[in-house]
Design an enzyme around this catalytic site. Structure first.
Site, PDB file in Angstrom:
ATOM      1  N   ARG A 147       0.814  -1.214   0.000  1.00  0.00           N
ATOM      2  CA  ARG A 147       0.000   0.000   0.000  1.00  0.00           C
ATOM      3  C   ARG A 147       0.851   1.269   0.000  1.00  0.00           C
ATOM      4  NH1 ARG A 147      -5.203  -1.624   1.385  1.00  0.00           N
ATOM      5  NH2 ARG A 147      -5.790   0.253   0.301  1.00  0.00           N
ATOM      6  N   ARG A 201      -2.999   6.190  -0.384  1.00  0.00           N
ATOM      7  CA  ARG A 201      -2.986   6.375   1.063  1.00  0.00           C
ATOM      8  C   ARG A 201      -2.453   7.745   1.459  1.00  0.00           C
ATOM      9  NH1 ARG A 201      -3.845   1.203   4.587  1.00  0.00           N
ATOM     10  NH2 ARG A 201      -5.800   0.842   3.508  1.00  0.00           N
ATOM     11  N   ARG A 217      -6.180  12.592  -6.656  1.00  0.00           N
ATOM     12  CA  ARG A 217      -7.419  11.833  -6.552  1.00  0.00           C
ATOM     13  C   ARG A 217      -8.636  12.691  -6.231  1.00  0.00           C
ATOM     14  NH1 ARG A 217      -8.532   7.116  -4.306  1.00  0.00           N
ATOM     15  NH2 ARG A 217     -10.587   8.024  -4.459  1.00  0.00           N
ATOM     16  N   ASP A 268      -6.881  -2.260  -7.432  1.00  0.00           N
ATOM     17  CA  ASP A 268      -7.449  -2.821  -6.208  1.00  0.00           C
ATOM     18  C   ASP A 268      -7.822  -4.274  -6.472  1.00  0.00           C
ATOM     19  OD1 ASP A 268      -8.436  -1.904  -3.373  1.00  0.00           O
ATOM     20  OD2 ASP A 268      -9.912  -3.328  -4.134  1.00  0.00           O
ATOM     21  N   TYR A 276     -15.415 -10.958   0.381  1.00  0.00           N
ATOM     22  CA  TYR A 276     -16.142  -9.732   0.008  1.00  0.00           C
ATOM     23  C   TYR A 276     -17.431 -10.055  -0.740  1.00  0.00           C
ATOM     24  CZ  TYR A 276     -12.360  -6.698   1.524  1.00  0.00           C
ATOM     25  OH  TYR A 276     -11.447  -6.036   2.292  1.00  0.00           O
TER      26      TYR A 276
HETATM   27  O1  CP3 Z   1       0.350   0.521  -2.962  1.00  0.00           O
HETATM   28  C1  CP3 Z   1      -0.646  -0.165  -3.128  1.00  0.00           C
HETATM   29  O2  CP3 Z   1      -0.712  -1.274  -2.565  1.00  0.00           O
HETATM   30  C2  CP3 Z   1      -1.741   0.376  -3.968  1.00  0.00           C
HETATM   31  C3  CP3 Z   1      -2.604  -0.582  -4.660  1.00  0.00           C
HETATM   32  C4  CP3 Z   1      -3.607  -1.302  -3.783  1.00  0.00           C
HETATM   33  C5  CP3 Z   1      -4.853  -0.774  -3.313  1.00  0.00           C
HETATM   34  N1  CP3 Z   1      -5.515  -1.792  -2.695  1.00  0.00           N
HETATM   35  C6  CP3 Z   1      -5.319   0.593  -3.511  1.00  0.00           C
HETATM   36  C7  CP3 Z   1      -6.427   1.109  -2.651  1.00  0.00           C
HETATM   37  C8  CP3 Z   1      -3.509  -2.623  -3.355  1.00  0.00           C
HETATM   38  C9  CP3 Z   1      -2.358  -3.602  -3.528  1.00  0.00           C
HETATM   39  C10 CP3 Z   1      -4.738  -2.912  -2.680  1.00  0.00           C
HETATM   40  C11 CP3 Z   1      -5.016  -4.247  -2.156  1.00  0.00           C
HETATM   41  C12 CP3 Z   1      -6.228  -4.455  -1.369  1.00  0.00           C
HETATM   42  N2  CP3 Z   1      -7.468  -3.886  -1.497  1.00  0.00           N
HETATM   43  C13 CP3 Z   1      -6.321  -5.443  -0.364  1.00  0.00           C
HETATM   44  C14 CP3 Z   1      -5.190  -6.374   0.034  1.00  0.00           C
HETATM   45  C15 CP3 Z   1      -4.172  -5.647   0.842  1.00  0.00           C
HETATM   46  C16 CP3 Z   1      -4.512  -5.460   2.273  1.00  0.00           C
HETATM   47  O3  CP3 Z   1      -4.495  -4.301   2.703  1.00  0.00           O
HETATM   48  O4  CP3 Z   1      -4.752  -6.446   2.980  1.00  0.00           O
HETATM   49  C17 CP3 Z   1      -7.614  -5.413   0.161  1.00  0.00           C
HETATM   50  C18 CP3 Z   1      -8.136  -6.272   1.270  1.00  0.00           C
HETATM   51  C19 CP3 Z   1      -8.341  -4.425  -0.569  1.00  0.00           C
HETATM   52  C20 CP3 Z   1      -9.761  -4.036  -0.437  1.00  0.00           C
HETATM   53  C21 CP3 Z   1      -9.828  -2.604  -0.066  1.00  0.00           C
HETATM   54  N3  CP3 Z   1      -9.803  -1.579  -0.990  1.00  0.00           N
HETATM   55  C22 CP3 Z   1      -9.829  -2.029   1.230  1.00  0.00           C
HETATM   56  C23 CP3 Z   1      -9.874  -2.814   2.520  1.00  0.00           C
HETATM   57  C24 CP3 Z   1      -9.792  -0.636   1.064  1.00  0.00           C
HETATM   58  C25 CP3 Z   1      -9.649   0.412   2.141  1.00  0.00           C
HETATM   59  C26 CP3 Z   1     -10.900   1.142   2.460  1.00  0.00           C
HETATM   60  C27 CP3 Z   1     -10.542   2.398   3.217  1.00  0.00           C
HETATM   61  O5  CP3 Z   1     -10.752   3.474   2.670  1.00  0.00           O
HETATM   62  O6  CP3 Z   1     -10.009   2.277   4.341  1.00  0.00           O
HETATM   63  C28 CP3 Z   1      -9.777  -0.369  -0.321  1.00  0.00           C
HETATM   64  C29 CP3 Z   1      -9.702   0.939  -0.960  1.00  0.00           C
HETATM   65  C30 CP3 Z   1      -8.369   1.291  -1.525  1.00  0.00           C
HETATM   66  N4  CP3 Z   1      -7.579   0.446  -2.258  1.00  0.00           N
HETATM   67  C31 CP3 Z   1      -7.742   2.537  -1.428  1.00  0.00           C
HETATM   68  C32 CP3 Z   1      -6.535   2.453  -2.140  1.00  0.00           C
HETATM   69  C33 CP3 Z   1      -5.504   3.536  -2.380  1.00  0.00           C
HETATM   70  C34 CP3 Z   1      -8.313   3.760  -0.708  1.00  0.00           C
HETATM   71  C35 CP3 Z   1      -9.274   4.406  -1.656  1.00  0.00           C
HETATM   72  C36 CP3 Z   1      -9.685   5.793  -1.267  1.00  0.00           C
HETATM   73  O7  CP3 Z   1      -9.039   6.432  -0.443  1.00  0.00           O
HETATM   74  O8  CP3 Z   1     -10.684   6.238  -1.861  1.00  0.00           O
END
Ligand code: CP3
Length: 357
Positions: free
Chosen positions: A40, A44, A53, A89, A164
């Protein structure tokens, strides 16, 4: 040397990537320094990410190659990490095959109609490369821009995606998922098998476009006992790893709270096993056994402590990993959203200096 013998720029770049510290560590070869990247790291906390974004929903940004390219590059420029991770994602391939879902800020993926019956599963179709042309395009551009820095492609593992889909969103206890797994093993096996095919197709798209490694995120596998993991989950994850074995790119397998599953996660077919912060790296090495590299495992919350404390804890990780055949330094889970980006930059520099050979 005739013009025909001269290596093209693309070939020179791929040699430099193949010789990178990250890929050498994945292959368990000697490295000039311990390579480091952060799960991640893209998105973030980075201010340049948040600015880019603004007003663009998460899934929309994943479908725009210009944004994906820029966001993937941001942490590489800023932190000098040894690998880039593709900005996307785990639910992107599900959306691409028509699943009604959204990513809600601060919540995560939310599914319109959860999958709980045979009829629901029948609507889940396979993924074709044409469904994700934006991924092919972004990976292609990135490989050119990244030069000698490897690009890691990724996907969600069948169990984590199933959680999910069956729950309809994030879940603490995975009760509907486990009800299906225990209550209708045939439907469960078919669901995981379909997800394995979708995941494998999504990884193939990224590898064929130029990704040099792939990571399978089974983030929620730690909710399972080893016997259930072996019977009901491992076969589907193994199918994914088998499907991409022929490309020869390192395959990383990661989950959270998976201390009891580390051996099985290696057995599923990984070249590199990811470790969260609950198991020291030397003990993780014993659990995984020979023939695989390890990735991990600084607690992401440590980055909120003062610099000296971060360095002490990072040194503990490096010391515990010293005798492993291959070590990729990472956090034990993703970067937490309010992490100070400078703490990450300093950590990369610390790991590089501390391990320079
Ligand atoms: O550097 C990176 O890893 C970026 C790419 C990436 C994202 N999600 C971007 C993202 C990767 C590798 C993921 C993987 C992902 N997504 C996982 C496996 C990794 C882990 O953390 O265990 C899982 C379970 C997800 C599902 C998911 N998508 C979650 C739990 C969330 C967070 C929700 C939140 O806002 O707390 C997301 C959203 C997400 N995926 C964001 C990003 C940058 C945030 C989106 C936003 O801010 O609008």
């Amino acid at each position: 040397m005739s013009a025909n013998d001269r290596p093209t720029g693309q070939q020179q770049t791929s040699t430099a990537v193949a010789e990178s510290a990250f890929l050498k560590a994945c292959r368990r070869e000697p490295v000039p320094h311990t390579p480091v990247w952060f799960m991640r790291q893209a998105g973030r906390s980075l201010p340049e990410y948040l600015k880019l974004r603004e007003g663009i929903p998460m899934l929309d940004s994943c479908m725009r190659p210009d944004l994906v390219t820029e966001i993937t590059l941001q942490p590489v420029r800023r932190h000098k990490v040894d690998a880039a991770i593709f900005f996307s994602d785990i639910v992107v391939p599900l959306r691409a095959v028509g699943v009604d879902l959204d990513i809600k800020p601060g919540v995560g993926p939310v599914i319109g109609q959860p999958i709980r019956t045979r009829a629901d599963l029948d609507r889940l179709r396979l993924l074709e490369p044409d469904d994700v042309t934006y991924v092919t395009e972004a990976v292609g551009t990135l490989v050119g821009e990244l030069g000698a820095t490897p690009l890691i492609g990724f996907a969600g593992a069948p169990f984590t995606l199933a959680s999910y889909l069956v729950e309809g969103g994030p879940s603490r206890n995975h009760e509907h998922t486990k009800a299906l797994m225990y209550g209708d093993p045939d439907l469960w096996a078919d669901l995981l098998d379909r997800l394995a095919d979708i995941t494998a197709a999504f990884l193939k798209v990224q590898i064929e476009a130029g990704a040099s490694a792939v990571q399978l995120f089974d983030s929620w596998a730690g909710a399972l006992a080893p016997s259930d993991y072996r019977r009901s989950v491992l076969p589907a994850s193994a199918k994914v790893f088998d499907a991409v074995a022929g490309y020869g790119v390192p395959r990383i397998h990661f989950g959270v709270g998976t201390g009891e599953l580390l051996g099985l996660m290696g057995e599923a077919g990984a070249d590199v096993v990811g470790v969260d912060w609950r198991v020291p790296m030397d003990e993780a090495g014993r659990r995984v056994g020979p023939g695989r590299a390890l990735q991990g495992n600084l607690d992401p919350a440590v980055l909120f402590a003062p610099r000296e404390a971060v360095e002490t804890k990072a040194r503990e990780v490096l010391d515990a990993a010293r005798d492993l055949p291959g070590h990729v330094f990472n956090l034990g889970h993703g970067v937490l959203p309010s992490t100070d980006p400078d703490a990450l930059t300093r950590l990369v520099e610390f790991v590089h200096t501390e391990t320079a050979r």
